[in-house]
Enzyme design. Structure first.
Site, PDB file in Angstrom:
ATOM      1  N   VAL A  11     -15.570  16.591  28.810  1.00  0.00           N
ATOM      2  CA  VAL A  11     -14.786  16.022  29.912  1.00  0.00           C
ATOM      3  C   VAL A  11     -13.482  16.780  30.106  1.00  0.00           C
ATOM      4  O   VAL A  11     -13.118  17.173  31.217  1.00  0.00           O
ATOM      5  CB  VAL A  11     -14.509  14.523  29.670  1.00  0.00           C
ATOM      6  CG1 VAL A  11     -13.528  13.975  30.706  1.00  0.00           C
ATOM      7  CG2 VAL A  11     -15.814  13.736  29.720  1.00  0.00           C
ATOM      8  N   THR A 124     -13.376   7.275  28.345  1.00  0.00           N
ATOM      9  CA  THR A 124     -13.970   5.973  28.641  1.00  0.00           C
ATOM     10  C   THR A 124     -13.564   4.989  27.556  1.00  0.00           C
ATOM     11  O   THR A 124     -13.928   5.157  26.390  1.00  0.00           O
ATOM     12  CB  THR A 124     -15.502   6.085  28.707  1.00  0.00           C
ATOM     13  OG1 THR A 124     -15.850   7.042  29.719  1.00  0.00           O
ATOM     14  CG2 THR A 124     -16.129   4.736  29.042  1.00  0.00           C
ATOM     15  N   PHE A 155     -16.422  10.301  36.346  1.00  0.00           N
ATOM     16  CA  PHE A 155     -17.798   9.953  36.696  1.00  0.00           C
ATOM     17  C   PHE A 155     -18.629  11.226  36.747  1.00  0.00           C
ATOM     18  O   PHE A 155     -19.311  11.513  37.736  1.00  0.00           O
ATOM     19  CB  PHE A 155     -17.836   9.224  38.043  1.00  0.00           C
ATOM     20  CG  PHE A 155     -17.029   7.954  38.068  1.00  0.00           C
ATOM     21  CD1 PHE A 155     -17.528   6.784  37.527  1.00  0.00           C
ATOM     22  CD2 PHE A 155     -15.749   7.940  38.605  1.00  0.00           C
ATOM     23  CE1 PHE A 155     -16.771   5.608  37.538  1.00  0.00           C
ATOM     24  CE2 PHE A 155     -14.993   6.779  38.626  1.00  0.00           C
ATOM     25  CZ  PHE A 155     -15.511   5.611  38.093  1.00  0.00           C
ATOM     26  N   GLU A 158     -23.557  15.402  33.496  1.00  0.00           N
ATOM     27  CA  GLU A 158     -23.812  16.701  32.882  1.00  0.00           C
ATOM     28  C   GLU A 158     -24.860  17.437  33.703  1.00  0.00           C
ATOM     29  O   GLU A 158     -25.845  16.866  34.137  1.00  0.00           O
ATOM     30  CB  GLU A 158     -24.281  16.530  31.443  1.00  0.00           C
ATOM     31  CG  GLU A 158     -23.175  15.997  30.537  1.00  0.00           C
ATOM     32  CD  GLU A 158     -23.527  16.117  29.066  1.00  0.00           C
ATOM     33  OE1 GLU A 158     -24.111  17.144  28.671  1.00  0.00           O
ATOM     34  OE2 GLU A 158     -23.227  15.180  28.314  1.00  0.00           O
ATOM     35  N   ASN A 211     -21.714   2.572  34.772  1.00  0.00           N
ATOM     36  CA  ASN A 211     -22.743   3.188  33.942  1.00  0.00           C
ATOM     37  C   ASN A 211     -23.787   2.175  33.485  1.00  0.00           C
ATOM     38  O   ASN A 211     -24.976   2.485  33.404  1.00  0.00           O
ATOM     39  CB  ASN A 211     -22.114   3.886  32.741  1.00  0.00           C
ATOM     40  CG  ASN A 211     -21.644   5.284  33.067  1.00  0.00           C
ATOM     41  OD1 ASN A 211     -21.804   5.748  34.195  1.00  0.00           O
ATOM     42  ND2 ASN A 211     -21.060   5.968  32.113  1.00  0.00           N
ATOM     43  N   GLY A 260     -30.760   8.766  27.882  1.00  0.00           N
ATOM     44  CA  GLY A 260     -30.152   9.219  26.630  1.00  0.00           C
ATOM     45  C   GLY A 260     -28.783   9.785  26.939  1.00  0.00           C
ATOM     46  O   GLY A 260     -28.127   9.375  27.899  1.00  0.00           O
ATOM     47  N   CYS A 263     -23.315   9.159  27.346  1.00  0.00           N
ATOM     48  CA  CYS A 263     -22.635   8.115  28.128  1.00  0.00           C
ATOM     49  C   CYS A 263     -23.396   6.800  28.183  1.00  0.00           C
ATOM     50  O   CYS A 263     -22.892   5.774  27.718  1.00  0.00           O
ATOM     51  CB  CYS A 263     -22.376   8.623  29.547  1.00  0.00           C
ATOM     52  SG  CYS A 263     -21.139   9.936  29.630  1.00  0.00           S
ATOM     53  N   LYS A 266     -23.965   4.733  24.887  1.00  0.00           N
ATOM     54  CA  LYS A 266     -22.683   4.309  24.338  1.00  0.00           C
ATOM     55  C   LYS A 266     -22.010   3.262  25.214  1.00  0.00           C
ATOM     56  O   LYS A 266     -21.477   2.260  24.721  1.00  0.00           O
ATOM     57  CB  LYS A 266     -21.775   5.534  24.186  1.00  0.00           C
ATOM     58  CG  LYS A 266     -20.349   5.244  23.711  1.00  0.00           C
ATOM     59  CD  LYS A 266     -19.588   6.519  23.424  1.00  0.00           C
ATOM     60  CE  LYS A 266     -19.223   7.285  24.647  1.00  0.00           C
ATOM     61  NZ  LYS A 266     -18.121   6.662  25.439  1.00  0.00           N
TER      62      LYS A 266
END
Length: 440
Positions: A11, A124, A155, A158, A211, A260, A263, A266
């Site tokens: 990030v 986050t 936001f 990847e 999320n 997966g 983000c 978690k």
């Protein structure tokens, strides 16, 4: 403007580079000196499309630099962004150790003569963290220090993070200070996107809520896929019909092996924990998590049913990254499949266009053979599993694949192959929530 980004991970590095591309002067700070030396040498420790070229460009023109020293960067910066890791604890709560440590370091550097500073939480974090950040700075900073706290959640996806930063669908700025709000709006002035101005607590909550909702959509369509498998319906057509409703949209309605990465798993766990702590159990999200955790085991059950015994069967796995266009293997569903296949005695080979390097040590621990070439990976395999939706796999030469595999059996965990193309070559094809195709 002069900006400091503390934390040069995924990030922080992407955010800092894009801020430099907007025209700001940015210092990316990290306490990992080896990482800083790597960045200063012109290399980057992660794979992200477009990022490396932007780093080189902005370093060359003097807008981007890297440092291991927080103390020297803060005095010359108008805004300090905190972008350090917030890993999960075993109970799903968020470990805020790195946040607290960095905030204390910032506080100890701040002096009244430095003038007004805006401290922005980009990591986050659970709702109400901003209050703790403010209290910590007041406790450890000298008297008369002028500062404000802002929550500015990221936001980023990847694989397309640069575009997400330079062309976002919204910018959320949470602050209880109009002065701070105006400063951060100046930071984003070169970007043409809607800005949502909120209080700090609302901004912090938006990230976890967003999320978790996207994770809910993924688990929902995966639950629908199981119904499709039992009835002969096609989940792709069902998702298309659902997604045509403007209230729902087609995004994140792709059936597969589940979510997966760093983000969604978690953040869902964190939101469940936050709600439980507040005395409001979020049982809906608990079910989202359960569906996701069961998705790859359901997929493995189907492979086991087809092969009967997995021991000593060669199984090839295409894809190790948790999604395409990244080398990130955190919470990779593919690696979970590899581990379970190996526990049952299967001979497993695996490949990935970008994640072979990051996954190599884990593959060695599991006894999985890494193979660079996707076709060599599949040679003599009883079954091919597609675990990551890379375009290379979607456009594979199926005739070549048919000639080198021992059995023409594909388990497509991402629904990326064309059933028509599969039929033409004569593969037996299993996907997620779509009709089964028998070998010709």
């Amino acid at each position: 403007m002069n900006l400091t980004i503390i934390g040069s991970g995924y990030v922080g590095l992407t955010t800092g580079t894009c801020f430099a591309e907007m025209g700001h002067h940015v210092i990316c700070v990290d306490n990992n000196r080896e990482k800083i030396r790597t960045l200063q040498s012109g290399s980057i420790p992660i794979y992200e499309p477009k990022l490396e070229d932007l780093i080189r460009k902005n370093v060359a023109v003097g807008r981007l630099e890297f440092s291991p020293d927080i103390a020297s960067s803060i005095p010359q910066s108008d805004v300090i962004f905190i972008a350090v890791p917030t890993p999960p604890n075993t109970d799903g709560s968020v470990d805020l150790t790195y946040i607290e440590k960095v905030v204390r370091e910032i506080a100890e550097v701040l002096k009244p003569e430095m003038g007004y500073k805006v401290i922005v939480d980009k990591s986050t974090v659970p709702v109400k963290t901003g209050e703790k950040v403010r209290q910590t700075i007041k406790r450890y900073a000298g008297p008369d220090v002028q500062f404000d706290i802002v929550s500015n959640p990221e936001f980023l996806r990847e694989g397309c993070a640069v575009d997400d930063l330079l062309h976002p669908d919204r910018i959320v700025i949470g602050s209880n200070s109009e002065r701070a709000m105006n400063v951060i709006k100046r930071v984003y002035q070169p970007i043409h996107a809607p800005i949502l101005e909120t209080d700090v607590n609302s901004a912090e909550l938006i990230k976890h809520a967003a999320n978790s909702f996207l994770a809910l959509k993924i688990s929902y369509i995966n639950a629908v896929a199981k119904v499709c498998e039992k009835t002969g319906a096609d989940v792709e057509l069902v998702a298309e019909g659902i997604g045509m409703d403007k209230r729902i949209s087609r995004h994140f309605l792709n059936a597969g092996l589940g979510y997966g990465g760093s983000c969604f798993p978690k953040d869902v766990k964190a939101f469940i924990n936050i709600s439980r702590t507040l005395g409001i159990p979020f049982t809906l999200l608990e079910e989202v998590e359960r569906i996701n955790d069961s998705q790859h085991t359901h997929f493995l059950d189907q492979i086991r049913d087809r092969l009967w015994v997995l021991k000593d069967k060669k199984i090839a796995v295409w894809g190790l990254a948790f999604k395409q266009n990244t080398g990130d293997i955190r919470e990779s569903i593919s690696l979970k499949l590899c581990e379970k296949l190996r526990k049952e005695g299967a001979i497993v080979t695996a490949t990935d266009p970008k994640a072979i390097g990051t996954a190599r040590s884990r593959l060695e621990e599991l006894g999985v053979t890494p193979v660079e070439d996707m076709y060599e990976c599949a040679r003599d395999a009883e079954v091919l599993i597609i675990a990551t939706e890379w375009s290379d796999y979607a456009n594979a030469d199926l005739q070549k694949l048919a000639e080198i595999m021992r059995n023409r059996i594909i388990f497509d965990g991402r629904n990326i192959l064309s059933p028509a193309n599969i039929r033409a070559v004569g593969f037996e094809y299993h996907s997620v929530g779509r009709p089964f195709i028998e070998e010709a």
